[in-house]
Design a protein around this motif. Sequence first.
Motif, PDB file in Angstrom:
ATOM      1  N   ALA A 163       0.849  -1.125   0.137  1.00 19.73           N
ATOM      2  CA  ALA A 163       0.057  -0.017  -0.044  1.00 19.73           C
ATOM      3  C   ALA A 163       0.800   1.421   0.004  1.00 19.73           C
ATOM      4  O   ALA A 163       0.601   2.414  -0.656  1.00 19.73           O
ATOM      5  N   ALA A 164       1.870   1.069   0.823  1.00 14.42           N
ATOM      6  CA  ALA A 164       2.820   2.498   0.854  1.00 14.42           C
ATOM      7  C   ALA A 164       3.590   2.621  -0.481  1.00 14.42           C
ATOM      8  O   ALA A 164       3.670   3.589  -1.068  1.00 14.42           O
ATOM      9  N   LEU A 165       4.101   1.766  -1.017  1.00 13.17           N
ATOM     10  CA  LEU A 165       4.566   1.902  -2.251  1.00 13.17           C
ATOM     11  C   LEU A 165       3.712   2.414  -3.351  1.00 13.17           C
ATOM     12  O   LEU A 165       4.135   2.985  -4.374  1.00 13.17           O
ATOM     13  N   SER A 166       2.663   1.743  -3.422  1.00  9.56           N
ATOM     14  CA  SER A 166       1.465   2.117  -4.511  1.00  9.56           C
ATOM     15  C   SER A 166       0.936   3.580  -4.333  1.00  9.56           C
ATOM     16  O   SER A 166       0.887   4.272  -5.307  1.00  9.56           O
ATOM     17  N   GLY A 167       0.733   4.147  -2.877  1.00  6.96           N
ATOM     18  CA  GLY A 167       0.466   5.422  -2.754  1.00  6.96           C
ATOM     19  C   GLY A 167       1.777   6.271  -3.204  1.00  6.96           C
ATOM     20  O   GLY A 167       1.590   7.445  -3.720  1.00  6.96           O
ATOM     21  N   ASP A 168       2.867   5.805  -2.978  1.00  6.41           N
ATOM     22  CA  ASP A 168       4.220   6.818  -3.392  1.00  6.41           C
ATOM     23  C   ASP A 168       4.085   6.960  -4.600  1.00  6.41           C
ATOM     24  O   ASP A 168       4.475   8.243  -5.047  1.00  6.41           O
ATOM     25  N   LEU A 169       4.079   6.174  -5.393  1.00 11.03           N
ATOM     26  CA  LEU A 169       4.247   6.176  -6.892  1.00 11.03           C
ATOM     27  C   LEU A 169       2.976   6.667  -7.381  1.00 11.03           C
ATOM     28  O   LEU A 169       3.188   7.912  -8.501  1.00 11.03           O
ATOM     29  N   SER A 170       1.796   6.696  -7.051  1.00 18.80           N
ATOM     30  CA  SER A 170       0.611   7.240  -7.591  1.00 18.80           C
ATOM     31  C   SER A 170       0.728   8.829  -7.076  1.00 18.80           C
ATOM     32  O   SER A 170       0.272   9.721  -7.843  1.00 18.80           O
ATOM     33  N   GLU A 171       1.321   9.394  -6.161  1.00 14.94           N
ATOM     34  CA  GLU A 171       1.632  10.776  -5.703  1.00 14.94           C
ATOM     35  C   GLU A 171       2.584  11.211  -6.323  1.00 14.94           C
ATOM     36  O   GLU A 171       2.355  12.587  -6.724  1.00 14.94           O
ATOM     37  N   ARG A 172       3.649  10.539  -6.555  1.00 14.80           N
ATOM     38  CA  ARG A 172       4.846  11.106  -7.152  1.00 14.80           C
ATOM     39  C   ARG A 172       4.881  11.364  -8.518  1.00 14.80           C
ATOM     40  O   ARG A 172       5.636  12.118  -9.450  1.00 14.80           O
ATOM     41  N   TYR A 173       4.012  10.509  -9.593  1.00 18.26           N
ATOM     42  CA  TYR A 173       4.056  10.315 -11.124  1.00 18.26           C
ATOM     43  C   TYR A 173       2.724  10.588 -11.466  1.00 18.26           C
ATOM     44  O   TYR A 173       1.575  10.209 -10.746  1.00 18.26           O
ATOM     45  N   ASP A 174       2.581  11.452 -12.674  1.00 15.34           N
ATOM     46  CA  ASP A 174       1.317  11.571 -13.358  1.00 15.34           C
ATOM     47  C   ASP A 174       1.109  10.451 -14.154  1.00 15.34           C
ATOM     48  O   ASP A 174       1.003  10.392 -15.200  1.00 15.34           O
ATOM     49  N   VAL A 175       0.242   9.510 -13.280  1.00 14.64           N
ATOM     50  CA  VAL A 175      -0.376   8.104 -14.081  1.00 14.64           C
ATOM     51  C   VAL A 175      -1.701   8.113 -13.587  1.00 14.64           C
ATOM     52  O   VAL A 175      -2.188   8.912 -12.759  1.00 14.64           O
ATOM     53  N   ALA A 176      -2.435   7.479 -14.503  1.00 13.25           N
ATOM     54  CA  ALA A 176      -3.827   7.100 -14.208  1.00 13.25           C
ATOM     55  C   ALA A 176      -3.942   6.496 -12.978  1.00 13.25           C
ATOM     56  O   ALA A 176      -5.134   6.539 -12.226  1.00 13.25           O
ATOM     57  N   GLY A 177      -3.221   5.383 -12.627  1.00 14.89           N
ATOM     58  CA  GLY A 177      -3.604   4.553 -11.520  1.00 14.89           C
ATOM     59  C   GLY A 177      -2.384   3.649 -11.420  1.00 14.89           C
ATOM     60  O   GLY A 177      -1.406   3.634 -12.172  1.00 14.89           O
ATOM     61  N   ILE A 178      -2.501   2.840 -10.535  1.00 12.95           N
ATOM     62  CA  ILE A 178      -1.489   1.466 -10.308  1.00 12.95           C
ATOM     63  C   ILE A 178      -2.171   0.156 -10.663  1.00 12.95           C
ATOM     64  O   ILE A 178      -3.557  -0.008 -10.411  1.00 12.95           O
ATOM     65  N   GLN A 179      -1.495  -0.615 -11.111  1.00  6.98           N
ATOM     66  CA  GLN A 179      -2.085  -2.053 -11.688  1.00  6.98           C
ATOM     67  C   GLN A 179      -1.221  -2.826 -10.994  1.00  6.98           C
ATOM     68  O   GLN A 179      -0.141  -2.868 -11.068  1.00  6.98           O
ATOM     69  N   LEU A 180      -1.957  -4.016 -10.362  1.00  4.13           N
ATOM     70  CA  LEU A 180      -1.481  -5.537  -9.972  1.00  4.13           C
ATOM     71  C   LEU A 180      -1.972  -6.356 -10.987  1.00  4.13           C
ATOM     72  O   LEU A 180      -2.940  -6.187 -11.561  1.00  4.13           O
ATOM     73  N   ASP A 181      -1.295  -7.476 -11.028  1.00 11.61           N
ATOM     74  CA  ASP A 181      -1.561  -8.715 -12.225  1.00 11.61           C
ATOM     75  C   ASP A 181      -1.663  -9.766 -11.349  1.00 11.61           C
ATOM     76  O   ASP A 181      -2.116 -10.051 -10.084  1.00 11.61           O
ATOM     77  N   ASP A 182      -1.560 -10.934 -12.244  1.00  7.77           N
ATOM     78  CA  ASP A 182      -1.994 -12.357 -11.857  1.00  7.77           C
ATOM     79  C   ASP A 182      -1.089 -12.699 -10.672  1.00  7.77           C
ATOM     80  O   ASP A 182      -1.020 -13.782 -10.151  1.00  7.77           O
ATOM     81  N   HIS A 183       0.291 -12.042 -10.327  1.00  8.29           N
ATOM     82  CA  HIS A 183       0.938 -12.393  -9.212  1.00  8.29           C
ATOM     83  C   HIS A 183       0.590 -11.591  -8.096  1.00  8.29           C
ATOM     84  O   HIS A 183       1.416 -11.088  -7.068  1.00  8.29           O
ATOM     85  N   PHE A 184      -0.794 -11.849  -7.725  1.00  9.21           N
ATOM     86  CA  PHE A 184      -1.265 -11.291  -6.634  1.00  9.21           C
ATOM     87  C   PHE A 184      -2.215 -12.092  -6.055  1.00  9.21           C
ATOM     88  O   PHE A 184      -3.358 -12.421  -6.575  1.00  9.21           O
ATOM     89  N   GLY A 185      -1.979 -12.946  -4.837  1.00  9.87           N
ATOM     90  CA  GLY A 185      -3.241 -13.657  -4.217  1.00  9.87           C
ATOM     91  C   GLY A 185      -2.647 -14.534  -3.158  1.00  9.87           C
ATOM     92  O   GLY A 185      -1.566 -14.542  -2.831  1.00  9.87           O
ATOM     93  N   ALA A 186      -3.520 -15.302  -2.444  1.00 11.45           N
ATOM     94  CA  ALA A 186      -3.244 -16.198  -1.653  1.00 11.45           C
ATOM     95  C   ALA A 186      -3.063 -17.450  -2.256  1.00 11.45           C
ATOM     96  O   ALA A 186      -3.802 -18.513  -2.201  1.00 11.45           O
TER      97      ALA A 186
END
Length: 685
Positions: A163-186
Motif C-alpha cells: 500500500a505504501a509503495l503504491s501510494g508513493d508512486l501514485s503521488e509522485r508520478y502523473d499516472v492514471a493509476g496503479i495496476q497489480l496483476d496475476d502475481h497477487f493472491g493467496a
Amino acid sequence: MNPRGSFSSSWASLHADDVCFEEWSIWAAQYKHTTTPEQMEEMFAAIAEQGITRVNVNVFTNGILYAESPVARIYNVTIGDDRLSWAVESARRHGLTLYAWMEYGQGVEHGSVPTNPFALSADANDWLLYNIRDGEKVYLSEEIPHGIIYMDPTLGEVGDFLAALSGDLSERYDVAGIQLDDHFGAFAGYDKLDAMSPEYKYSLMKSVAEKIRNSVHSNGKLFSYSPPRLGWCKPYLFVDWAKWYFQGVVDDLVPQYYRRDAELVRQDLEEDLPEVDSWEMGLLAGLRLTGSCCPEDTDPEEIASMIQIAHDFGLKGVSFWFVDAIMDGGFTSFLRRVEKYRPASLGDLISHQDIINTISRFVEEDRLPHLLFYGPPGSGKTSTILACARQLYPGKQFHSMVMELNASDDRGIDVVRNRILSFASTKTIFRSGLKLIILDEADAMTSDAQNALRRVIEKFTDNVRFCLICNYLSKIIPALQSRCTRFRFGPVSPDQMLPRLSHIIQEENVQITEGGVRAIMDLATGDMRKALNILQSCTMAFPEVDEDSVYTCVGAPTPSDISNLITWMLNESFSIALESILSVSMWPRERWSPSPLKLNITQTFNSTSDSEITVLKTSKGLALADILTQVHSYSHRIEFPARVRIQLLKKLSQIEEHVASGGNEKLQLSALVAAFQVNTTLALP
C-alpha cells in the motif's frame, strides 16, 4: 523458423467488423525497448501509431523498482533507472493513458533470492512464503510451478508495504493509476495458507487490496487489477475479482484470457458471466499476442476473432500481451481503420463545418446543451461527439467523466434505471463539472426506456449532459427531442471523402487503382465508415485493389452487370430476361458483356430477355436488394417520359418494401422485370 512469422501479414488479417472500444490497451514489460529515454519514446510512438489508447508500463519486477521512491529505499528495494518518468513524458506527448504496472508486486523471481537485496530483506523478516521439506525451506509452490517466490499476504507488514509503495508512486508520478496483476493472491500450494479456510483467504486478500486501493485513492488515482480468469482465480489465488469490482475494491479490471484459440476465450467469458450479476463493469479482456511461457505466437486470425468476441460480450476494450508484438513482430495494427483514423479532435473532422463550429462554441463557452445527432450511418455523428468529449475531458479525465453506451445492445429500461441513473446521479471526486453520457443508436431503445430516460435527463441536468445519436429521428419520442438541441448529419460528399480516403490509402501503402477508389466511393454513398470497411476488406483479399476486386469483395453488382440487366429488361422478352438474371452461369462471359443503355421503344419483346437475368443473380450470388439499389440509380440515367419514370419508381419502391419485409426473392424479381416491361410499353407511340 522465425517464431514471429505469423505477424508478418498486414493489419487486415485482424479485420473485425463493427468493433468500437472505449480503450485499446497494451502491456510494456521491462525486458527491452524501455532501457533508455530514446527507446521509450520510440516504443510509445509505435504504440500510438497503432491506435492504442492505454499503456501499462512495468515498474516493479523481480524486486527491482524502475522509479524513484523513498518508500522503496526503506525496504531495501533495488532502484533502477527512473523509467517511469520517461514513460510519463512519452505518454503525455502521445496522448496516451498510463498505468504503473507492478508485475511482481507480491513476489520476486526465485533465482534472484541469493543476490537480490529486497528478497534477502524479505527473507530475513520472514515475509516470504515457503514450505518445509526434509528440514529445508522450499520457496516455490508445489501446486503452481511458476518460478516466483511470494510474500506472505497474512502478514500486516506485507500489505502495509504494498500500500505504501503504491501510494508513493501514485503521488509522485502523473499516472492514471496503479495496476497489480496475476502475481497477487493467496497462492495454493503453501502449507501455511492451505491450512486456512477458503473464506478466510478470500477475506484476507480483500483486506490487502483495500489497503492498496485506499492508498491510491488518497492521491486521486485508480486501482487496477489484472487477474487470471475467474474460474482459475478463485480456487488458486482466492480472489473473487467480480465481487471486488461491485464492492468498490478495484476501479479497473483487465482479466487475462491468454488463449491461442478464440473459442476458448468465448468459453472463458461464458463461464465467468454467471459469476457476475450484471455485465456492467468497465472490463478489458487481456489477450495474448506473444510470450507468456509459450514459444508460439497467437495466430492473427484468432486475435481478430477474440477482439470481435470481446465486443460481442459488451466489454470496454481489450489489452494485449505484450508490446514486443509491435516492436519486433511486424504486427502492424490491431484496429480497424475505422477506429485507427477516427478524428481525435473537432479540427480533424472533414464535414458538417457549420455543426462543428456550433459545437465548438458550446465547448468554448462552457454551455453544452443536451444534444441529439441524427442522420445516415457513417456521416460523422459518433466521431463528432467523441472528438468533443476528448476536448472537454483530456487524458485520463475522459474515462471517469464520459459514459458511452450502444443503445442497440443496452436498450431496455433496466439499463436506464441502473447504469445510466447510477452514472448520472454521482459526482466524480477527481474533477468538477458536467459528466457526459453518449447513447449511440438511441433509436433502438424501447419506448419505456426512452420515457425513463426523459425523467433522468430532467432530474440530473445539473450534473450530466446527454448526447443521443440515431439514424431515424422519427423513432425518438417527442419528449426526448424537445429536451435536446438537434443536428442533422447528411452523407459525406465525395469532395470531402476523397482527400481523407487518399490519405489513409497513402498511410497504409495500399496498392489501388483510380477505378478501385471510384468504386469504393460509389458503393459507400456518403458513408465514410462503409468506405473504410470496404477498403479494409479489399486489401485483405487482393494484392491490388481495382474496380472488379471491389465489387467482387463486397458482393455487389458491377456497373456492367446493371447495364446489361437493364438492357435485357428493356429489350428482351419477359421469360428470357428473368431466367438470364437467375442463371447466366451457363453462358460465356461475352454473352453479358457491357451494352449501351438504350430504350428501343419499337421492340416487340420477343427475344431472349427473361433467362438472362436469372443466371446473373445465381452465378454471382447477388442479392435482390443490392440489384434494386443499383437499378434505381441507373434508371435515372434513361430518358424515360415523365409519366413512365414516375410509375417505374413507384413500382421499384413497392418491390423494395416487399423484399425488406421478407418477400419471396424470385417472385419480387419477376415483378421487377414486369415493372420495366409494362412501363416501357407505355412509352411506345
